[in-house]
Scaffold this active site. Sequence first.
Site, mmCIF file in Angstrom:
data_model
loop_
_atom_site.group_PDB
_atom_site.id
_atom_site.type_symbol
_atom_site.label_atom_id
_atom_site.label_comp_id
_atom_site.label_asym_id
_atom_site.label_seq_id
_atom_site.Cartn_x
_atom_site.Cartn_y
_atom_site.Cartn_z
ATOM 1 N N LYS A 95 0.939 -1.293 0.072
ATOM 2 C CA LYS A 95 -0.159 -0.030 0.091
ATOM 3 C C LYS A 95 0.979 1.321 0.047
ATOM 4 O O LYS A 95 0.587 2.368 -0.686
ATOM 5 C CB LYS A 95 -0.953 -0.108 1.103
ATOM 6 C CG LYS A 95 -2.027 1.030 1.146
ATOM 7 C CD LYS A 95 -2.920 0.926 2.468
ATOM 8 C CE LYS A 95 -3.997 -0.098 2.123
ATOM 9 N NZ LYS A 95 -3.911 -1.314 3.140
ATOM 10 N N ARG A 155 -3.542 2.602 8.496
ATOM 11 C CA ARG A 155 -4.100 1.594 7.925
ATOM 12 C C ARG A 155 -2.814 0.613 7.448
ATOM 13 O O ARG A 155 -1.576 1.098 7.394
ATOM 14 C CB ARG A 155 -4.425 1.791 6.290
ATOM 15 C CG ARG A 155 -5.602 2.979 6.376
ATOM 16 C CD ARG A 155 -5.963 3.390 4.637
ATOM 17 N NE ARG A 155 -6.638 2.229 4.333
ATOM 18 C CZ ARG A 155 -6.975 2.201 2.855
ATOM 19 N NH1 ARG A 155 -6.497 3.345 2.094
ATOM 20 N NH2 ARG A 155 -7.716 1.237 2.446
ATOM 21 N N GLY A 213 -8.330 -7.469 4.026
ATOM 22 C CA GLY A 213 -9.028 -7.395 5.453
ATOM 23 C C GLY A 213 -8.571 -8.284 6.635
ATOM 24 O O GLY A 213 -9.061 -8.363 7.682
ATOM 25 N N MET A 261 -5.600 -7.618 8.297
ATOM 26 C CA MET A 261 -4.805 -6.592 9.332
ATOM 27 C C MET A 261 -5.985 -5.490 9.480
ATOM 28 O O MET A 261 -6.855 -5.310 8.935
ATOM 29 C CB MET A 261 -3.481 -6.275 8.957
ATOM 30 C CG MET A 261 -2.663 -7.649 9.033
ATOM 31 S SD MET A 261 -1.112 -7.068 8.597
ATOM 32 C CE MET A 261 -1.381 -6.511 6.911
ATOM 33 N N ARG A 289 -3.099 -1.387 -6.573
ATOM 34 C CA ARG A 289 -2.451 -2.528 -6.475
ATOM 35 C C ARG A 289 -2.683 -3.250 -7.706
ATOM 36 O O ARG A 289 -3.725 -3.129 -8.343
ATOM 37 C CB ARG A 289 -2.669 -3.263 -5.115
ATOM 38 C CG ARG A 289 -4.241 -3.601 -5.085
ATOM 39 C CD ARG A 289 -4.436 -4.272 -3.853
ATOM 40 N NE ARG A 289 -5.765 -4.438 -3.318
ATOM 41 C CZ ARG A 289 -6.538 -4.625 -2.185
ATOM 42 N NH1 ARG A 289 -5.748 -4.745 -1.083
ATOM 43 N NH2 ARG A 289 -7.504 -5.094 -2.229
ATOM 44 N N HIS A 318 -15.635 -8.374 0.419
ATOM 45 C CA HIS A 318 -14.529 -9.062 1.142
ATOM 46 C C HIS A 318 -14.713 -10.577 0.648
ATOM 47 O O HIS A 318 -13.731 -11.116 0.212
ATOM 48 C CB HIS A 318 -14.758 -9.209 2.381
ATOM 49 C CG HIS A 318 -13.877 -10.192 3.365
ATOM 50 N ND1 HIS A 318 -14.317 -11.386 3.554
ATOM 51 C CD2 HIS A 318 -12.714 -9.856 3.992
ATOM 52 C CE1 HIS A 318 -13.400 -11.639 4.394
ATOM 53 N NE2 HIS A 318 -12.298 -11.169 4.513
ATOM 54 N N ARG A 370 4.461 -48.280 -12.090
ATOM 55 C CA ARG A 370 4.433 -49.159 -10.952
ATOM 56 C C ARG A 370 3.955 -50.408 -11.294
ATOM 57 O O ARG A 370 2.743 -50.625 -11.267
ATOM 58 C CB ARG A 370 3.590 -48.231 -9.695
ATOM 59 C CG ARG A 370 4.309 -47.049 -9.315
ATOM 60 C CD ARG A 370 3.208 -46.267 -8.832
ATOM 61 N NE ARG A 370 2.328 -45.547 -9.768
ATOM 62 C CZ ARG A 370 1.775 -44.344 -9.755
ATOM 63 N NH1 ARG A 370 1.918 -43.778 -8.648
ATOM 64 N NH2 ARG A 370 1.017 -43.935 -10.701
ATOM 65 N N SER A 400 16.094 -41.810 -10.569
ATOM 66 C CA SER A 400 14.891 -41.174 -10.359
ATOM 67 C C SER A 400 14.438 -41.051 -8.810
ATOM 68 O O SER A 400 14.417 -42.022 -8.118
ATOM 69 C CB SER A 400 13.741 -41.973 -11.119
ATOM 70 O OG SER A 400 12.279 -41.416 -11.079
ATOM 71 N N GLY A 432 12.693 -40.612 -5.625
ATOM 72 C CA GLY A 432 11.108 -41.170 -5.209
ATOM 73 C C GLY A 432 11.069 -40.313 -4.006
ATOM 74 O O GLY A 432 11.159 -40.504 -2.716
ATOM 75 N N THR A 433 10.530 -39.089 -4.144
ATOM 76 C CA THR A 433 10.398 -38.099 -3.094
ATOM 77 C C THR A 433 9.205 -38.262 -2.011
ATOM 78 O O THR A 433 9.211 -37.741 -0.916
ATOM 79 C CB THR A 433 10.254 -36.589 -3.477
ATOM 80 O OG1 THR A 433 9.237 -36.560 -4.343
ATOM 81 C CG2 THR A 433 11.480 -36.081 -4.242
ATOM 82 N N ASP A 460 8.589 -41.205 -0.659
ATOM 83 C CA ASP A 460 9.355 -42.244 0.356
ATOM 84 C C ASP A 460 10.481 -41.418 1.159
ATOM 85 O O ASP A 460 11.072 -41.699 2.079
ATOM 86 C CB ASP A 460 9.916 -43.618 -0.039
ATOM 87 C CG ASP A 460 8.910 -44.696 -0.126
ATOM 88 O OD1 ASP A 460 7.585 -44.316 0.697
ATOM 89 O OD2 ASP A 460 8.990 -45.787 -0.726
ATOM 90 N N CYS A 517 10.004 -38.723 -9.636
ATOM 91 C CA CYS A 517 8.700 -39.324 -9.883
ATOM 92 C C CYS A 517 7.878 -39.418 -8.803
ATOM 93 O O CYS A 517 6.796 -39.967 -8.677
ATOM 94 C CB CYS A 517 8.850 -40.824 -10.588
ATOM 95 S SG CYS A 517 9.906 -41.752 -9.252
ATOM 96 N N TYR A 547 14.128 -34.082 -15.780
ATOM 97 C CA TYR A 547 12.724 -34.077 -16.105
ATOM 98 C C TYR A 547 11.957 -34.389 -14.909
ATOM 99 O O TYR A 547 12.520 -34.719 -13.776
ATOM 100 C CB TYR A 547 12.324 -35.413 -17.180
ATOM 101 C CG TYR A 547 12.766 -36.748 -16.440
ATOM 102 C CD1 TYR A 547 11.753 -37.600 -15.509
ATOM 103 C CD2 TYR A 547 13.752 -37.686 -16.685
ATOM 104 C CE1 TYR A 547 11.875 -38.764 -14.908
ATOM 105 C CE2 TYR A 547 14.151 -38.763 -15.945
ATOM 106 C CZ TYR A 547 13.075 -39.370 -15.433
ATOM 107 O OH TYR A 547 13.074 -40.711 -14.740
#
Length: 933
Positions: free
Chosen positions: A57, A126, A135, A137, A370, A486, A611, A817, A819-820, A822, A885, A905
């Site tokens: 602001k 403000r 809205g 704050m 804004r 709002h 899989r 690859s 395996g995020t 696990d 993956c 990838y």
Amino acid sequence: MTAKWTYPGTFDLGTLPAVRAAVRRRSSPVSDTQGQQKFVYDFTEGNKDLKDLLGGKGANLAEMTNLGLPVPPGFTISTEACRVYLESGSEPTALRDEVSAHLTALEETMGKRLGQADDPLLVSVRSGAKFSMPGMMDTVLNIGLSDESVTGLATQAGDERFAWDSYRRLIQMFGKTVLGVDGELFEDALEEAKRAKGVTVDVDLDAADLTRLVAVFKDIVAKETGRAFPQDPREQMDLAIKAVFDSWNGERAKLYRRQERIPSDLGTAVNICSMVFGNLGPDSGTGVAFTRDPASGHQGVYGDYLQNAQGEDVVAGIRNTVPLADLERIDKASYDQLMQIMETLETHYKDLCDIEFTIERGKLWMLQTRVGKRTAGAAFRIATQLVDQGLIDEAEALQRVSGGQLAQLMFPRFDENAKVEKVGRGIAASPGAAVGKAVFDSYTAVKWSRSGEKVILIRRETNPDDLDGMIAAEGILTSRGGKTSHAAVVARGMGKTCVCGAEELEVDTKRRRMTTASGVVVEEGDVVSIDGSTGKVYLGEVPVVPSPVVEYFEGRMHAGADDADELVKAVHRIMAYADRVRRLRVRANADNAEDAARARRFGAQGIGLCRTEHMFLGERRELVERLILADTEEERGQALEALLPMQKGDFVELFEAMDGLPVTVRLLDPPLHEFLPDITELSVRVALAEAREETHENELRLLQAVHRLHEQNPMLGLRGVRLGLVIPGLFTMQVRAIAEAAAERKNAKGDPRAEIMIPLVGTVQELEIVREDAEKVIAEVEAATGVELKLALGTMIELPRAAVTAGQIAEAAEFFSFGTNDLTQTVWGFSRDDVEASFFTAYLEKGIFGVSPFETIDKDGVGALVRSAVQAGRATRPDIKLGVCGEHGGDPESVHFFHEVGLDYVSCSPFRIPVARLEAGRAAAQSTGSDSR
């Protein structure tokens, strides 16, 4: 010459340069001669690029001031002052003196002092954080009014009602936001005053009514706080500044930041602005305008205006506004000036602008601008429109949209041909098709949602206290307010479906019901459907159909056709550019030919994860059970022999669907319990057979085997590569099926590009053993078929040890690859299935997690292991192929991380492929832009 600002009358825009020059002369530099930190900045000192320091602001007020637009003079307390306050519990020592210096300069230029008895200067206080938090704050208007100065304001304005209306607003806002008084006490008193007068809107209360109401409000303050409403104007201002600082850590602000992923350590700026008044009569008013429709992106005159109103009246939805276009009839001069300013701002910001303005007795003032929040569809349309207008280039257009917005556009929409019962219509504030049970308060929305119910939050109008219910709901319906209320602004920011201002619907929150114009009563718990694209409200569940964007991705709609949907054309243009610039390739997680074919239509460049355990369900489950429980080599061989042709058939279909593109096949990786009978059920069957003295030798033998193989924590037990090493022939059967399928496809003039992935490797020795066996099988198939096969062999990095020893593992792996899923579980030490339902909600609420680590990758922990494994793997094998993956492969924020660390990838579910493509393009464009700078 000192400018005098009196009431009635207006502040001459021609005097503004002189006023601002005077303020500048009194403004401190960034640091004083002693090198002390500067905390307060006049509007003339900033610009739109200083959002970190001045908040959104304050930075934009400064920018409009620099553009010569009619901004009331004022100053901004920086976010740095807020951070000092939040960290130390007290304001910076120098802050009070700096505020005093700027206030004195403001008083001199305005020709009046804050709260002086005969002609008071009034200011607003403000909030204004770096990122828009509508809205969430605190704001206080009319600071400086008191029992003494209210009469001076009435005399100067020539309007006693206006003065007392401003005073009651101050006490109400100050009491609620600064002193912590329950806002409903003021609302109830206001409603009682209107009932006593026999009116329904507050503008029908006269000066005498408002004078009495002020006395009631002051009594409420005294009773609830134990002290009188403060009469000292400087005390009012100082307390309001402190309240704004405190509101940064208010519950609704923290909840909103978590929802929008806004960092919690930014703090808020505080803007002190000289008041201009929209509640001075019919020639005054306040409004909100958009340079384009934030719901659709179309150009035109969009916004709301409310005569004889102040500040928050428009967005609060407590009075129904008129469309902004009506201002041309009400006050053409102000309308024309506003249109010119809107064009100036949009051209300057090169984007949709959201504008707050006040007209004071025919004089237009700009209170805020804004870059406006917009719906997903509007974002894509506006981005391409701005390219066509020459305001931005394609690279910038790509940054104006997001994968999250694209995902919203892919959700289904209501079937227009379905037989439905329409019960109302409001303003289409935020698009989407939302269905759920009607609830009438935020608490119920959250409670029912946590129980698995889909709900629609129905209110007369929402306020910031409804935020948690809005987050929990599928959609929001209000009977009051417009596109700038709002409910509309917050819903658009969150991507929630919203219909506002459905005036024909009577909402009774106390009796928990909604009554339609035709007399139909919707009770709490009744199912309703709301269409945020048309504003229509239906009783019951309306069936849905695929979105046109999904039809485009599936090839059922051609973006180049003359009659193609405008939105589809915009999506097509931006996606085409993203595909041209992205470095990351995008593959699919797909386990069968049907999913693979769909993924290919969605733009997949191969399969990153097939899989194979999903291929062993149904009738094949019994064969796997026989294989695992086999006591003899003969039994094991029979099971493998039966499974081989089934596996081969699966792979033939998959290679055909993905011909010419890589297909990464993960060898069997299930916990054993997924293929074994339930130990409890089996025990019961054996016990019952024994009680009946029935023959049960097979089931008893099976129970003994299940007991032998039973694991307390199967996810960390005998699975993945361990299973392949313990059960002879299992992995070699799968490798043979892959090789034979590839040879058959190649003989059919196809181009199979299979990659074999060994799961759950923790040490290079495991991989070396499996690799050696696999190479023997592949050689046997080549010899038998006469086909040369080039099958890459690699592994899944899903254990911390594998990540740490990636350099060693790369000696035996042609690709990694990650395996995020696990890897996240093993790094954090918790099971996803268990913890998400137990303590994740508490961790999110307490701010321990900004977002679930299963949704967006934990860059500091899991991400650090990925980064080091990438570096170690490439150090050993420079040409190693690297991908991911896990579910993070389709998460927008995670895609940027994977681009940054240098993966080749990402792989994700078919539906997320367009999202990943878009974000991969955005990541590439951002890094190119950073390099050029």
